[in-house]
Design a protein around this motif. Structure first.
Motif, PDB file in Angstrom:
ATOM      1  N   SER A 249       0.845  -1.191   0.000  1.00 24.65           N
ATOM      2  CA  SER A 249       0.000   0.000   0.000  1.00 24.65           C
ATOM      3  C   SER A 249       0.884   1.246   0.000  1.00 24.65           C
ATOM      4  O   SER A 249       2.104   1.152   0.109  1.00 24.65           O
ATOM      5  CB  SER A 249      -0.923   0.012   1.219  1.00 24.65           C
ATOM      6  OG  SER A 249      -0.160   0.139   2.403  1.00 24.65           O
ATOM      7  N   GLY A 250       0.237   2.405  -0.091  1.00 22.63           N
ATOM      8  CA  GLY A 250       0.968   3.675  -0.061  1.00 22.63           C
ATOM      9  C   GLY A 250       1.359   4.180  -1.432  1.00 22.63           C
ATOM     10  O   GLY A 250       2.374   4.860  -1.580  1.00 22.63           O
ATOM     11  N   CYS A 254       4.111   8.238  -3.911  1.00 22.27           N
ATOM     12  CA  CYS A 254       5.030   8.314  -5.057  1.00 22.27           C
ATOM     13  C   CYS A 254       6.444   7.886  -4.686  1.00 22.27           C
ATOM     14  O   CYS A 254       7.405   8.224  -5.386  1.00 22.27           O
ATOM     15  CB  CYS A 254       5.048   9.719  -5.664  1.00 22.27           C
ATOM     16  SG  CYS A 254       3.462  10.210  -6.386  1.00 22.27           S
ATOM     17  N   GLN A 255       6.585   7.167  -3.576  1.00 22.65           N
ATOM     18  CA  GLN A 255       7.874   6.637  -3.151  1.00 22.65           C
ATOM     19  C   GLN A 255       7.911   5.121  -3.262  1.00 22.65           C
ATOM     20  O   GLN A 255       8.779   4.474  -2.686  1.00 22.65           O
ATOM     21  CB  GLN A 255       8.154   7.048  -1.695  1.00 22.65           C
ATOM     22  CG  GLN A 255       8.173   8.535  -1.457  1.00 22.65           C
ATOM     23  CD  GLN A 255       9.296   9.218  -2.203  1.00 22.65           C
ATOM     24  OE1 GLN A 255      10.393   8.673  -2.335  1.00 22.65           O
ATOM     25  NE2 GLN A 255       9.028  10.417  -2.701  1.00 22.65           N
ATOM     26  N   GLY A 256       6.985   4.564  -4.003  1.00 22.37           N
ATOM     27  CA  GLY A 256       6.848   3.117  -4.051  1.00 22.37           C
ATOM     28  C   GLY A 256       5.855   2.658  -3.002  1.00 22.37           C
ATOM     29  O   GLY A 256       5.434   3.427  -2.133  1.00 22.37           O
ATOM     30  N   CYS A 257       5.449   1.406  -3.069  1.00 24.96           N
ATOM     31  CA  CYS A 257       4.475   0.860  -2.122  1.00 24.96           C
ATOM     32  C   CYS A 257       5.194   0.072  -1.032  1.00 24.96           C
ATOM     33  O   CYS A 257       6.200  -0.594  -1.291  1.00 24.96           O
ATOM     34  CB  CYS A 257       3.478  -0.040  -2.853  1.00 24.96           C
ATOM     35  SG  CYS A 257       2.459   0.839  -4.072  1.00 24.96           S
ATOM     36  N   ARG A 258       4.642   0.153   0.194  1.00 28.76           N
ATOM     37  CA  ARG A 258       5.220  -0.550   1.340  1.00 28.76           C
ATOM     38  C   ARG A 258       4.417  -1.815   1.624  1.00 28.76           C
ATOM     39  O   ARG A 258       3.199  -1.842   1.468  1.00 28.76           O
ATOM     40  CB  ARG A 258       5.220   0.355   2.569  1.00 28.76           C
ATOM     41  CG  ARG A 258       6.037   1.619   2.381  1.00 28.76           C
ATOM     42  CD  ARG A 258       5.983   2.480   3.629  1.00 28.76           C
ATOM     43  NE  ARG A 258       4.622   2.901   3.940  1.00 28.76           N
ATOM     44  CZ  ARG A 258       4.026   3.949   3.396  1.00 28.76           C
ATOM     45  NH1 ARG A 258       4.663   4.677   2.482  1.00 28.76           N
ATOM     46  NH2 ARG A 258       2.798   4.276   3.739  1.00 28.76           N
ATOM     47  N   ARG A 259       5.106  -2.832   2.088  1.00 33.51           N
ATOM     48  CA  ARG A 259       4.454  -4.102   2.374  1.00 33.51           C
ATOM     49  C   ARG A 259       3.593  -3.974   3.624  1.00 33.51           C
ATOM     50  O   ARG A 259       3.999  -3.386   4.626  1.00 33.51           O
ATOM     51  CB  ARG A 259       5.493  -5.199   2.573  1.00 33.51           C
ATOM     52  CG  ARG A 259       4.880  -6.583   2.773  1.00 33.51           C
ATOM     53  CD  ARG A 259       5.949  -7.654   2.856  1.00 33.51           C
ATOM     54  NE  ARG A 259       5.355  -8.972   3.004  1.00 33.51           N
ATOM     55  CZ  ARG A 259       4.869  -9.694   2.004  1.00 33.51           C
ATOM     56  NH1 ARG A 259       4.925  -9.209   0.765  1.00 33.51           N
ATOM     57  NH2 ARG A 259       4.344 -10.883   2.209  1.00 33.51           N
ATOM     58  N   PRO A 273      -5.275  -0.648  -0.038  1.00 33.14           N
ATOM     59  CA  PRO A 273      -4.197  -0.041  -0.830  1.00 33.14           C
ATOM     60  C   PRO A 273      -4.045   1.461  -0.635  1.00 33.14           C
ATOM     61  O   PRO A 273      -2.990   2.017  -0.914  1.00 33.14           O
ATOM     62  CB  PRO A 273      -4.589  -0.379  -2.274  1.00 33.14           C
ATOM     63  CG  PRO A 273      -6.054  -0.643  -2.224  1.00 33.14           C
ATOM     64  CD  PRO A 273      -6.327  -1.234  -0.879  1.00 33.14           C
ATOM     65  N   LEU A 274      -5.089   2.134  -0.152  1.00 36.67           N
ATOM     66  CA  LEU A 274      -5.003   3.582   0.025  1.00 36.67           C
ATOM     67  C   LEU A 274      -4.743   3.973   1.475  1.00 36.67           C
ATOM     68  O   LEU A 274      -3.882   4.800   1.761  1.00 36.67           O
ATOM     69  CB  LEU A 274      -6.290   4.252  -0.479  1.00 36.67           C
ATOM     70  CG  LEU A 274      -6.576   4.104  -1.982  1.00 36.67           C
ATOM     71  CD1 LEU A 274      -7.884   4.784  -2.336  1.00 36.67           C
ATOM     72  CD2 LEU A 274      -5.436   4.681  -2.810  1.00 36.67           C
ATOM     73  N   THR A 275      -5.501   3.376   2.417  1.00 38.15           N
ATOM     74  CA  THR A 275      -5.360   3.761   3.826  1.00 38.15           C
ATOM     75  C   THR A 275      -4.232   3.019   4.527  1.00 38.15           C
ATOM     76  O   THR A 275      -3.810   3.421   5.610  1.00 38.15           O
ATOM     77  CB  THR A 275      -6.672   3.486   4.568  1.00 38.15           C
ATOM     78  OG1 THR A 275      -6.941   2.069   4.535  1.00 38.15           O
ATOM     79  CG2 THR A 275      -7.822   4.232   3.907  1.00 38.15           C
ATOM     80  N   HIS A 276      -3.749   1.943   3.927  1.00 31.76           N
ATOM     81  CA  HIS A 276      -2.657   1.160   4.512  1.00 31.76           C
ATOM     82  C   HIS A 276      -3.060   0.596   5.877  1.00 31.76           C
ATOM     83  O   HIS A 276      -2.252   0.450   6.785  1.00 31.76           O
ATOM     84  CB  HIS A 276      -1.396   2.019   4.647  1.00 31.76           C
ATOM     85  CG  HIS A 276      -0.151   1.199   4.840  1.00 31.76           C
ATOM     86  ND1 HIS A 276       0.259   0.242   3.948  1.00 31.76           N
ATOM     87  CD2 HIS A 276       0.782   1.196   5.840  1.00 31.76           C
ATOM     88  CE1 HIS A 276       1.377  -0.311   4.364  1.00 31.76           C
ATOM     89  NE2 HIS A 276       1.725   0.238   5.515  1.00 31.76           N
ATOM     90  N   SER A 277      -4.349   0.293   6.058  1.00 36.53           N
ATOM     91  CA  SER A 277      -4.851  -0.290   7.304  1.00 36.53           C
ATOM     92  C   SER A 277      -5.416  -1.679   7.023  1.00 36.53           C
ATOM     93  O   SER A 277      -5.789  -1.997   5.896  1.00 36.53           O
ATOM     94  CB  SER A 277      -5.930   0.605   7.923  1.00 36.53           C
ATOM     95  OG  SER A 277      -7.012   0.759   7.016  1.00 36.53           O
TER      96      SER A 277
END
Length: 452
Positions: A249-250, A254-259, A273-277
């Motif tokens: 997500s994240g 624009c820094q890439g997505c975090r696991r 994918p948006l809230t990362h929760s």
């Protein structure tokens, strides 16, 4: 019989004339003309005399009759080896034989002599440079060329920008030493404008069709300059690098997505994918479902169990009720309440201070309005005063003129009438004194006093 003998005699005479013509050399006579050959360094003149070749010592043979030198050497040239080849100049020698020395344009070594011709104008060497070279001594490359003529073995070569340089800057096409193209055209890049610029793809050399990549700029680290294939940032996927990978997500950063690191009590291993929760099971809480909610305990993959106290809180690990009872709040929540109360008190004080500032601003605005009114009134009064002063000045000027006329008339009257001269003198002095006093009055107008 006699006729037959005469015929035979005539035939014999004819045959004798053919065999021994009158102009031919008779047997036993020596031939008069002999072919004459001159020695090395000489030629046969028209007078059949051997004369020395005039080749300045740079040729061994010359043509007969003309004396033109054959195969001039030592970089000399001309019919009589009197000139030098291109890139060489005449130099006198002690034995009065001229020699050809390399032009120092810029260096005298053959590999770095780039002059078509050179000569000396007094003590100054003048070089006529080959194509691609410039400067008084051909010491630099001409526009459109690059290299370092001052370095032995180096030369100037034509810029190669694959036809992709800015046509408006033909005299500054590439760096004059490195050859790197400085103004690539048509979305191209590279030392020779040989590829498409970052963010563009296509054929920069043949088709010259570099066009913008379709990749998502937020999720793309680079775009293949030939195929347009998008290379995604870590954790990003999709043909255009426009979404996070499963379990990441994240994207909006624009820094890439975090696991996602969802806890065991999460409904699924992937987060939003948006809230990362993470979606939690009953009783579990936290962004990643990593703990129990207040009022719950016994954290496990199935969630948390509710405490026995309906309105209170228990330890999320031991289920123990706090010593202050079920209705007591944990120390952490009590601290939050205290902070909230302090913030509310500070907010009230800030509101009161704000009201005071607003009141002061209003009073200041009213005071400013009063000052502006007084200033306008003062301007009006000053303007009226100036008008009256101008009128007074005009009246005094008229009065001055009339008094002078009266003095003049009085003098005339005193002449024609029998008046005591002493009275005339006294009246005249008084009138002149009044005029002098009036002239000393400062009645010039002054500017009005204005206020902002």
């Amino acid at each position: 019989m006699a006729a037959k003998s005469l015929s035979c005699l005539c035939l014999l005479c004819i045959l004798s004339g053919i065999a021994y013509p009158a102009s031919a050399t008779r047997p036993g006579e020596q031939q008069q003309s002999v072919l004459k050959v001159c020695a090395k360094g000489f030629f046969l003149s028209e007078q059949n005399i051997c004369l020395p070749c005039n080749c300045k010592g740079h040729a061994d043979y010359c043509e007969d009759i003309t004396g033109i030198c054959i195969n001039c050497r030592d970089h000399s040239a001309g019919d009589f080896c009197e000139m030098c080849e291109d890139g060489y100049m005449l130099a006198p020698s002690l034995d009065r034989r001229h020699s050809c020395r390399p032009c120092a344009c810029p260096l005298s070594v053959p590999s770095n002599n780039f002059a078509v011709h050179c000569d000396r104008g007094g003590t100054v060497l003048r070089c006529k440079c080959q194509e691609g070279y410039a400067g008084h001594f051909c010491e630099r490359c001409a526009p459109g060329y690059y290299g370092n003529p001052m370095a032995i073995g180096n030369s100037c070569k034509r810029c190669d920008c694959n036809g992709n340089s800015d046509p408006n800057l033909i005299f500054n096409e590439c760096h004059n030493v490195t050859g790197h193209c400085q103004h690539c055209w048509g979305n191209t890049a590279g030392a020779n404008c040989e590829r498409c610029a970052p963010g563009f793809y296509g054929d920069a050399i043949t088709d010259k069709n570099c066009r913008e990549c379709m990749c998502n700029k937020c999720g793309t680290s680079s775009c293949d300059d030939r195929t347009g294939v998008c290379h995604c940032k870590p954790g990003v996927t999709g043909r255009l690098c426009d979404q996070c990978e499963e379990g990441y997500s994240g994207f909006s950063s624009c820094q890439g997505c975090r696991r996602c690191e969802c806890g065991p009590a999460s409904v699924r291993s992937t987060c939003h994918p948006l809230t990362h929760s993470c979606p939690c099971r009953p009783g579990a809480g936290g962004r990643y479902c990593e703990r129990c909610l207040p009022g719950y305990w016994d954290y496990s993959p199935s969630g948390c169990k509710k405490c026995d106290c309906e309105k209170g809180h228990c330890d999320m690990h031991t289920r123990r009720v706090p010593a202050r009872g079920c209705n007591s709040q944990p120390t952490q929540f009590q601290g939050w309440r205290n902070k909230s109360s302090a913030i509310k008190a500070q907010t009230g004080e800030l509101e009161e201070a704000t009201d005071t500032v607003v009141l002061d601003i209003r009073q200041l605005g009213e005071s400013e309005s009063v000052v502006m009114t007084l200033g306008n009134r003062l301007d009006n009064d000053t303007s009226e005063t100036l008008t009256l002063a101008e009128q007074l000045s005009t009246n005094l000027t008229d009065l001055n003129i009339r008094i002078e006329e009266m003095i003049h008339d009085w003098e005339l009257y005193s002449v024609h009438q029998d008046v005591d001269p002493e009275v005339v003198r006294r009246n005249t002095e008084e009138a002149q004194g009044m005029v002098a006093w009036m002239r000393k009055l400062d009645l010039s107008p002054r500017e009005p006093i204005a206020t902002d």
